[in-house]
Design a protein around this motif. Structure first.
Motif, mmCIF file in Angstrom:
data_model
loop_
_atom_site.group_PDB
_atom_site.id
_atom_site.type_symbol
_atom_site.label_atom_id
_atom_site.label_comp_id
_atom_site.label_asym_id
_atom_site.label_seq_id
_atom_site.Cartn_x
_atom_site.Cartn_y
_atom_site.Cartn_z
ATOM 1 N N ALA A 12 87.895 -0.146 38.677
ATOM 2 C CA ALA A 12 88.892 0.917 38.857
ATOM 3 C C ALA A 12 88.240 2.287 39.026
ATOM 4 O O ALA A 12 88.860 3.215 39.538
ATOM 5 C CB ALA A 12 89.851 0.936 37.673
ATOM 6 N N ASN A 13 86.987 2.424 38.555
ATOM 7 C CA ASN A 13 86.217 3.647 38.765
ATOM 8 C C ASN A 13 86.961 4.889 38.276
ATOM 9 O O ASN A 13 87.120 5.877 39.003
ATOM 10 C CB ASN A 13 85.852 3.793 40.249
ATOM 11 N N LEU A 14 87.394 4.858 37.021
ATOM 12 C CA LEU A 14 88.142 5.969 36.435
ATOM 13 C C LEU A 14 87.188 7.037 35.894
ATOM 14 O O LEU A 14 86.088 6.721 35.439
ATOM 15 C CB LEU A 14 89.024 5.458 35.296
ATOM 16 N N PRO A 15 87.607 8.292 35.915
ATOM 17 C CA PRO A 15 86.731 9.353 35.396
ATOM 18 C C PRO A 15 86.378 9.182 33.918
ATOM 19 O O PRO A 15 85.233 9.371 33.513
ATOM 20 C CB PRO A 15 87.547 10.626 35.630
ATOM 21 N N TYR A 16 87.395 8.850 33.095
ATOM 22 C CA TYR A 16 87.182 8.707 31.661
ATOM 23 C C TYR A 16 87.727 7.363 31.177
ATOM 24 O O TYR A 16 88.874 7.008 31.482
ATOM 25 C CB TYR A 16 87.920 9.789 30.863
ATOM 26 N N VAL A 17 86.940 6.644 30.409
ATOM 27 C CA VAL A 17 87.406 5.458 29.692
ATOM 28 C C VAL A 17 86.999 5.633 28.239
ATOM 29 O O VAL A 17 85.797 5.659 27.917
ATOM 30 C CB VAL A 17 86.809 4.155 30.252
ATOM 31 N N LEU A 18 87.977 5.783 27.356
ATOM 32 C CA LEU A 18 87.730 5.967 25.932
ATOM 33 C C LEU A 18 88.235 4.732 25.206
ATOM 34 O O LEU A 18 89.391 4.333 25.396
ATOM 35 C CB LEU A 18 88.461 7.203 25.401
ATOM 36 N N PHE A 19 87.376 4.119 24.384
ATOM 37 C CA PHE A 19 87.838 2.929 23.679
ATOM 38 C C PHE A 19 87.355 2.919 22.229
ATOM 39 O O PHE A 19 86.172 3.131 21.954
ATOM 40 C CB PHE A 19 87.412 1.647 24.398
ATOM 41 N N ALA A 20 88.311 2.695 21.320
ATOM 42 C CA ALA A 20 87.979 2.494 19.915
ATOM 43 C C ALA A 20 87.641 1.027 19.725
ATOM 44 O O ALA A 20 88.355 0.150 20.215
ATOM 45 C CB ALA A 20 89.154 2.888 19.032
ATOM 46 N N THR A 21 86.560 0.755 19.009
ATOM 47 C CA THR A 21 86.126 -0.627 18.852
ATOM 48 C C THR A 21 85.289 -0.792 17.594
ATOM 49 O O THR A 21 84.661 0.158 17.121
ATOM 50 C CB THR A 21 85.323 -1.091 20.083
ATOM 51 N N HIS A 22 85.299 -2.018 17.075
ATOM 52 C CA HIS A 22 84.400 -2.406 15.982
ATOM 53 C C HIS A 22 83.312 -3.351 16.487
ATOM 54 O O HIS A 22 82.518 -3.834 15.673
ATOM 55 C CB HIS A 22 85.185 -3.113 14.874
ATOM 56 N N ARG A 23 83.279 -3.618 17.766
ATOM 57 C CA ARG A 23 82.373 -4.641 18.305
ATOM 58 C C ARG A 23 81.056 -4.010 18.742
ATOM 59 O O ARG A 23 81.032 -3.166 19.646
ATOM 60 C CB ARG A 23 83.028 -5.376 19.474
ATOM 61 N N PRO A 24 79.938 -4.410 18.124
ATOM 62 C CA PRO A 24 78.636 -3.817 18.462
ATOM 63 C C PRO A 24 78.269 -3.941 19.934
ATOM 64 O O PRO A 24 77.696 -3.013 20.509
ATOM 65 C CB PRO A 24 77.653 -4.595 17.582
ATOM 66 N N ASP A 25 78.592 -5.087 20.557
ATOM 67 C CA ASP A 25 78.216 -5.271 21.947
ATOM 68 C C ASP A 25 78.920 -4.277 22.855
ATOM 69 O O ASP A 25 78.345 -3.786 23.833
ATOM 70 C CB ASP A 25 78.486 -6.711 22.398
ATOM 71 N N ARG A 26 80.165 -3.951 22.535
ATOM 72 C CA ARG A 26 80.895 -2.994 23.377
ATOM 73 C C ARG A 26 80.443 -1.565 23.104
ATOM 74 O O ARG A 26 80.420 -0.735 24.013
ATOM 75 C CB ARG A 26 82.398 -3.139 23.163
ATOM 76 N N VAL A 27 80.088 -1.266 21.861
ATOM 77 C CA VAL A 27 79.498 0.044 21.583
ATOM 78 C C VAL A 27 78.214 0.216 22.386
ATOM 79 O O VAL A 27 77.958 1.262 22.987
ATOM 80 C CB VAL A 27 79.228 0.203 20.073
ATOM 81 N N ALA A 28 77.404 -0.830 22.412
ATOM 82 C CA ALA A 28 76.131 -0.769 23.129
ATOM 83 C C ALA A 28 76.313 -0.584 24.626
ATOM 84 O O ALA A 28 75.418 -0.079 25.306
ATOM 85 C CB ALA A 28 75.321 -2.035 22.853
ATOM 86 N N SER A 29 77.481 -0.987 25.157
ATOM 87 C CA SER A 29 77.716 -0.888 26.603
ATOM 88 C C SER A 29 78.201 0.487 27.036
ATOM 89 O O SER A 29 78.299 0.759 28.234
ATOM 90 C CB SER A 29 78.762 -1.936 27.024
ATOM 91 N N ALA A 30 78.521 1.365 26.081
ATOM 92 C CA ALA A 30 79.095 2.667 26.410
ATOM 93 C C ALA A 30 78.031 3.648 26.894
ATOM 94 O O ALA A 30 76.839 3.504 26.603
ATOM 95 C CB ALA A 30 79.796 3.245 25.184
ATOM 96 N N ASP A 31 78.478 4.641 27.645
ATOM 97 C CA ASP A 31 77.584 5.736 28.029
ATOM 98 C C ASP A 31 77.322 6.657 26.842
ATOM 99 O O ASP A 31 76.208 7.143 26.653
ATOM 100 C CB ASP A 31 78.202 6.554 29.172
ATOM 101 N N ARG A 32 78.384 6.899 26.064
ATOM 102 C CA ARG A 32 78.288 7.759 24.887
ATOM 103 C C ARG A 32 79.051 7.104 23.746
ATOM 104 O O ARG A 32 79.982 6.324 23.953
ATOM 105 C CB ARG A 32 78.885 9.135 25.165
ATOM 106 N N VAL A 33 78.657 7.464 22.524
ATOM 107 C CA VAL A 33 79.280 6.911 21.326
ATOM 108 C C VAL A 33 79.685 8.056 20.400
ATOM 109 O O VAL A 33 78.921 9.011 20.214
ATOM 110 C CB VAL A 33 78.331 5.961 20.571
ATOM 111 N N ILE A 34 80.888 7.941 19.840
ATOM 112 C CA ILE A 34 81.347 8.867 18.804
ATOM 113 C C ILE A 34 81.545 8.051 17.535
ATOM 114 O O ILE A 34 82.319 7.089 17.535
ATOM 115 C CB ILE A 34 82.672 9.552 19.205
ATOM 116 N N VAL A 35 80.820 8.393 16.481
ATOM 117 C CA VAL A 35 80.958 7.696 15.204
ATOM 118 C C VAL A 35 81.775 8.572 14.268
ATOM 119 O O VAL A 35 81.473 9.754 14.076
ATOM 120 C CB VAL A 35 79.587 7.390 14.571
#
Length: 241
Positions: free
Chosen positions: A172-195
């Motif tokens: 979909a090539n969206l400007p922003y994708v923000l996702f709350a997650t507890h899954r380490p693999d998906r955190v690792a796939s992000a460009d940036r992380v907010i803890v």
């Protein structure tokens, strides 16, 4: 000169959530932290669902309610309005009073891309959990939003459905994708992380930057090489500061 694209958060307060300053640049941003840390509240304010009691949020210099946002929650069927899949996907376009013929074409084209064509006439209640998530995702994407927000949408999904969902979102090539997650693999796939913890933002950065140190300046986590290391995640979700 135009300002660079960003989500700008300044001096916001809502309940236990207090964020003096936070800038979110375009890309895939994972928001993680223990239950009750303020992840959903932050996402709701960015989406314009919740107005902070203090401070302000702008998206590319515009008010949050002037931005098109797609939202998919942890239990998306709780927020579905219509009985059939085709009607649920079409609902954002219908609410904006677009021509019926254009809506139908848009829905069927998106359903084809997402592999949902055979589900269009199905009742929403008859869908599996993964199918409900993909239906909600289609409804979120149908307006081509500037921001897509996923609030722990992956909590009850298997790896295959998560992979399908993420592939659709990437395409979909969206400007922003923000996702709350507890899954380490998906955190690792992000460009940036907010803890987050206890209503505060503890760290912001790339996955490697965020987890190479402990949260209080010591370096007892620095030897960790993998975001899947259970020692690291016990530290992330520790109840004590």
């Amino acid at each position: 000169m135009a300002s660079p694209p960003m989500i700008s958060i300044r001096s916001i307060r809502s309940g236990c959530l207090v964020i003096p300053e936070l800038t979110i640049e375009p890309g895939r941003v994972a928001i993680t932290g223990p239950n009750g840390s303020g992840k959903t509240t932050l996402l709701e304010m960015i989406a314009g669902i919740l107005i902070p009691s203090q401070g302000n949020i702008t998206i590319n210099s515009h008010d949050t309610r002037e931005t098109t946002v797609g939202w998919v929650g942890e239990f998306p069927d709780l927020n579905m309005t219509f009985t059939r899949v085709i009607d649920e996907i079409a609902s954002p376009l219908r609410f904006s009073h677009q021509p019926c013929r254009e809506i139908d074409a848009s829905v069927r084209d998106l359903a084809r891309i997402m592999g949902l064509s055979l589900l269009l006439d199905r009742p929403v209640h008859s869908l599996s959990g993964g199918e409900k998530v993909l239906t909600a995702l289609a409804a979120a994407l149908i307006t081509k939003p500037e921001i897509l927000i996923l609030d722990e949408t992956d909590s009850h999904l298997d790896a295959s459905t998560i992979g399908t969902m993420d592939a659709i979102i990437r395409d979909a090539n969206l400007p922003y994708v923000l996702f709350a997650t507890h899954r380490p693999d998906r955190v690792a796939s992000a460009d940036r992380v907010i803890v987050m913890r206890r209503g505060e933002v503890l760290r912001v950065g790339t996955p490697d930057e965020v987890f190479q140190k402990s949260y209080h300046g010591s370096d007892h986590l620095s030897p960790l090489r993998s975001l899947r290391d259970p020692v690291l995640w016990r530290a992330v979700y520790a109840t004590d500061s």
